[in-house]
Design an enzyme around this catalytic site. Structure first.
Site, PDB file in Angstrom:
ATOM      1  CG  HIS A  98       3.448  18.671  -3.697  1.00  0.00           C
ATOM      2  ND1 HIS A  98       3.467  17.881  -2.567  1.00  0.00           N
ATOM      3  CD2 HIS A  98       2.819  17.938  -4.659  1.00  0.00           C
ATOM      4  CE1 HIS A  98       2.874  16.724  -2.842  1.00  0.00           C
ATOM      5  NE2 HIS A  98       2.479  16.732  -4.088  1.00  0.00           N
TER       6      HIS A  98
ATOM      7  CG  ASP B 128       4.997  17.463 -11.521  1.00  0.00           C
ATOM      8  OD1 ASP B 128       5.182  18.284 -12.433  1.00  0.00           O
ATOM      9  OD2 ASP B 128       3.885  16.926 -11.306  1.00  0.00           O
TER      10      ASP B 128
ATOM     11  CB  THR C 276       6.718  10.936   1.718  1.00  0.00           C
ATOM     12  OG1 THR C 276       5.761  10.289   0.891  1.00  0.00           O
ATOM     13  CG2 THR C 276       6.579  10.454   3.140  1.00  0.00           C
TER      14      THR C 276
ATOM     15  N   GLY D  62       0.795  -1.229   0.000  1.00  0.00           N
ATOM     16  CA  GLY D  62       0.000   0.000   0.000  1.00  0.00           C
ATOM     17  C   GLY D  62       0.828   1.280   0.000  1.00  0.00           C
ATOM     18  CD  GLU D  63       3.461   2.496   3.456  1.00  0.00           C
ATOM     19  OE1 GLU D  63       3.278   3.677   3.128  1.00  0.00           O
ATOM     20  OE2 GLU D  63       3.111   2.026   4.562  1.00  0.00           O
ATOM     21  N   GLY D  64       3.285   4.363  -1.007  1.00  0.00           N
ATOM     22  CA  GLY D  64       3.526   5.110  -2.240  1.00  0.00           C
ATOM     23  C   GLY D  64       5.010   5.248  -2.563  1.00  0.00           C
ATOM     24  CG  PHE D  65       7.734   6.897  -6.359  1.00  0.00           C
ATOM     25  CD1 PHE D  65       8.034   5.885  -7.257  1.00  0.00           C
ATOM     26  CD2 PHE D  65       8.593   7.987  -6.283  1.00  0.00           C
ATOM     27  CE1 PHE D  65       9.175   5.944  -8.051  1.00  0.00           C
ATOM     28  CE2 PHE D  65       9.729   8.052  -7.076  1.00  0.00           C
ATOM     29  CZ  PHE D  65      10.021   7.039  -7.960  1.00  0.00           C
ATOM     30  CG  ASN D  66       7.795  10.613  -3.229  1.00  0.00           C
ATOM     31  OD1 ASN D  66       8.904  10.851  -3.687  1.00  0.00           O
ATOM     32  ND2 ASN D  66       6.679  10.785  -3.933  1.00  0.00           N
TER      33      ASN D  66
HETATM   34  N1  LIG Z   1       2.749  14.136 -11.121  1.00  0.00           N
HETATM   35  C1  LIG Z   1       2.449  14.269  -9.825  1.00  0.00           C
HETATM   36  N2  LIG Z   1       2.058  13.202  -9.124  1.00  0.00           N
HETATM   37  C2  LIG Z   1       1.784  13.371  -7.815  1.00  0.00           C
HETATM   38  C3  LIG Z   1       1.873  14.633  -7.194  1.00  0.00           C
HETATM   39  N3  LIG Z   1       1.527  14.485  -5.910  1.00  0.00           N
HETATM   40  C4  LIG Z   1       1.245  13.196  -5.738  1.00  0.00           C
HETATM   41  N4  LIG Z   1       1.404  12.497  -6.892  1.00  0.00           N
HETATM   42  C5  LIG Z   1       1.219  11.046  -7.091  1.00  0.00           C
HETATM   43  O1  LIG Z   1       0.967  10.468  -5.852  1.00  0.00           O
HETATM   44  C6  LIG Z   1       2.131   9.824  -5.364  1.00  0.00           C
HETATM   45  C7  LIG Z   1       2.398  10.424  -4.000  1.00  0.00           C
HETATM   46  O2  LIG Z   1       2.281   9.467  -3.125  1.00  0.00           O
HETATM   47  P1  LIG Z   1       3.460   9.215  -2.084  1.00  0.00           P
HETATM   48  O3  LIG Z   1       4.709   9.021  -2.828  1.00  0.00           O
HETATM   49  O4  LIG Z   1       2.935   8.152  -1.191  1.00  0.00           O
HETATM   50  O5  LIG Z   1       3.543  10.558  -1.248  1.00  0.00           O
HETATM   51  P2  LIG Z   1       2.388  11.128  -0.335  1.00  0.00           P
HETATM   52  O6  LIG Z   1       1.156  10.272  -0.500  1.00  0.00           O
HETATM   53  O7  LIG Z   1       2.262  12.557  -0.668  1.00  0.00           O
HETATM   54  O8  LIG Z   1       2.934  11.000   1.133  1.00  0.00           O
HETATM   55  P3  LIG Z   1       2.700   9.770   2.172  1.00  0.00           P
HETATM   56  O9  LIG Z   1       1.449   9.034   1.829  1.00  0.00           O
HETATM   57  O10 LIG Z   1       2.658  10.409   3.513  1.00  0.00           O
HETATM   58  O11 LIG Z   1       3.893   8.895   1.987  1.00  0.00           O
HETATM   59  C8  LIG Z   1       3.270  10.138  -6.292  1.00  0.00           C
HETATM   60  O12 LIG Z   1       4.227   9.115  -6.394  1.00  0.00           O
HETATM   61  C9  LIG Z   1       2.534  10.431  -7.572  1.00  0.00           C
HETATM   62  O13 LIG Z   1       2.271   9.228  -8.241  1.00  0.00           O
HETATM   63  C10 LIG Z   1       2.283  15.745  -7.977  1.00  0.00           C
HETATM   64  O14 LIG Z   1       2.421  16.860  -7.515  1.00  0.00           O
HETATM   65  N5  LIG Z   1       2.558  15.506  -9.283  1.00  0.00           N
HETATM   66 MG   LIG Z   2       1.088   8.102   0.034  1.00  0.00          MG
END
Ligand SMILES: Nc1nc2c(ncn2[C@@H]2O[C@H](COP(=O)(O)OP(=O)(O)OP(=O)(O)O)[C@@H](O)[C@H]2O)c(=O)[nH]1
Ligand SMILES: [Mg+2]
Length: 417
Positions: free
Chosen positions: A280, A359, A376, A43-47
């Site tokens: 952002h 971005d 993140t 479930g964790e995202g990229f960052n």
């Molecule tokens: N192109 C783009 N994609 C975004 C942006 N913000 C979020 N995303 C998408 O959503 C993902 C962000 O998810 P996470 O990497 O989990 O970061 P987060 O959800 O902001 O932070 P946490 O959930 O606390 O880890 C990114 O990897 C992108 O796929 C943005 O400003 N631009």
């Molecule tokens: Mg996330």
């Protein structure tokens, strides 16, 4: 319950392209070479995954310093919740400079691991917390092999082979799966591996987010982070966009950095950035999960307008996962109306992950940055700006929720060399 892993095995189609083989030249250890593969909660995202990389890279660093010859195998990117195209098997080299990572600890792509060591893993160590929870409120570093609490949802024994997601590589299997209850940080996992598993040739640690950093923001954190340079393709695309949209370039912006991160040390204030403000604006799931801490679209537009006016910047670069309705709404609330809103749209040939990193790169070069509370995605931009040498007050800013003019700003995790 077998569904999660079976469902994921069905999502095999959209593979990323193959490019490049990692090279490393690290002589720290004299032992036979071993592989440390890792994965993170699906479930964790990229960052957050980028953050976990720094924790695991520091596990490998410490193991190597203590004579254990581990190579870090990079987990392919894929099936991320935010990636609407659902790409998988994406190599790290699509987003990051693998040669640069290699200067911190030796790393290799998963496909190169398969070529070198085959489709078998000797042991999956599934990290979990203690079933009984925290004892007496004390944080004690400890680890013990314990009965699995949830690993059976992700791994299943078929004949004599353990099957699992293994990054959508259906031919990969493991000889064994064990669950390790652990409370601790990178060095705790180092101790666990040294004590019980240092003979394992191909060791995979799943749920690596369970361990914390040894010391968040210390020199080892920053060395791992500084080694995480973006790929040439990301940088070229981002720089071309900066130039065309904002007439921004590294010479004028004072954001030149050396090719090798080990020789790059910039002071706060060295960088001035391009003539634009980056915001952002994190939406989608954050609108629900962080409701109290993020603004409405109108509230965001008001704060952006005020900052743009104060800094005399009329070019806004918007990095966002918002939909077009929200973006149009935001644009309509910007005042004065001579503030131009620009986005990096990419195009259908670029992956969601690639666009998101571009971005981040563009935001890292802005004169001023405002992020979203506890994202993140925003945190990684803070770090890039620290590496480039911006003054902290241009970096550690966030949008406040409506009706809270002076909300608490992000902690200043400044760079350490
Ligand atoms: N192109 C783009 N994609 C975004 C942006 N913000 C979020 N995303 C998408 O959503 C993902 C962000 O998810 P996470 O990497 O989990 O970061 P987060 O959800 O902001 O932070 P946490 O959930 O606390 O880890 C990114 O990897 C992108 O796929 C943005 O400003 N631009
Ligand atoms: Mg996330």
């Amino acid at each position: 319950m077998k569904t999660p892993f079976l469902v994921c095995l069905l999502l095999l189609d959209l593979s990323c392209a193959y490019n490049g083989v990692a090279q490393f030249d690290d002589q720290t250890s004299v032992q036979e070479k071993k592989y440390l593969i890792y994965d993170v909660n699906p479930g964790e995202g990229f960052n957050l995954r980028r953050d976990v990389y720094m924790r695991v890279a520091n596990v490998v660093r410490q193991l190597r310093e203590q004579g254990y010859n581990y190579i870090l195998v990079l987990p392919p990117w894929g099936n991320l919740y935010h990636w609407r195209k659902r790409e998988n098997k994406c190599k790290w080299s699509e987003f990051f400079d693998v040669e640069s990572l290699n200067l911190f600890v030796p790393v290799m792509e998963f496909e190169d691991f398969i070529k070198e060591a085959g489709h078998q893993i000797d042991l999956v160590l599934y990290l979990q917390s203690y079933a009984e929870g925290w004892q007496d409120g004390e944080f004690e570093m400890k680890f013990d092999i314990r009965p699995c609490i949830e690993a059976q949802h992700y791994y299943e024994k078929v004949g004599d082979k353990w099957r699992g997601m293994f990054f959508s590589y259906s031919e990969v299997w493991s000889h064994d799966v064990k669950c390790l209850s652990i409370q601790g940080q990178s060095s705790t996992l180092v101790d666990a591996i040294k004590k019980g598993f240092n003979e394992t040739y191909r060791l995979m640690v799943d749920r690596s987010e369970t361990i914390l950093h040894d010391h968040f923001g210390d020199i080892h954190y920053w060395r791992a982070r500084r080694s995480m340079r973006y790929s040439k393709a990301v940088i070229e695309m981002g720089d071309k966009f900066r130039h065309e949209a904002f007439n921004s370039n590294d010479i004028d912006d004072r954001t030149v950095i050396k090719d090798n991160w080990q020789n790059t040390e910039k002071k706060h204030g060295d960088a001035i950035g391009g003539n634009y403000l980056c915001v952002h604006l994190r939406r989608r799931d954050f609108v629900r999960s962080h409701k109290k801490n993020i603004p409405s679209i109108e509230g965001a537009a008001k704060q952006i307008s005020e900052t743009a006016k104060r800094l005399k910047l009329n070019q806004l670069f918007l990095s966002t996962d918002a939909d077009t309705v929200e973006i149009d709404e935001l644009a309509s609330f910007l005042s004065p109306s001579n503030i131009t809103l620009t986005r990096f749209e990419g195009g259908p040939q670029l992956s969601d992950g690639f666009i998101s990193v571009v971005d981040q790169w563009v935001c890292a070069h802005a004169k001023h940055f405002i992020g979203t509370h506890q994202s993140t995605f925003s945190f990684r931009i803070h770090e890039d700006r620290e590496i480039l040498g911006f003054l902290s007050e241009t970096t550690f800013n966030r949008l406040c929720p409506d009706h809270e003019n002076e909300c608490e700003q992000p902690a200043k995790w400044t760079i350490v060399y």
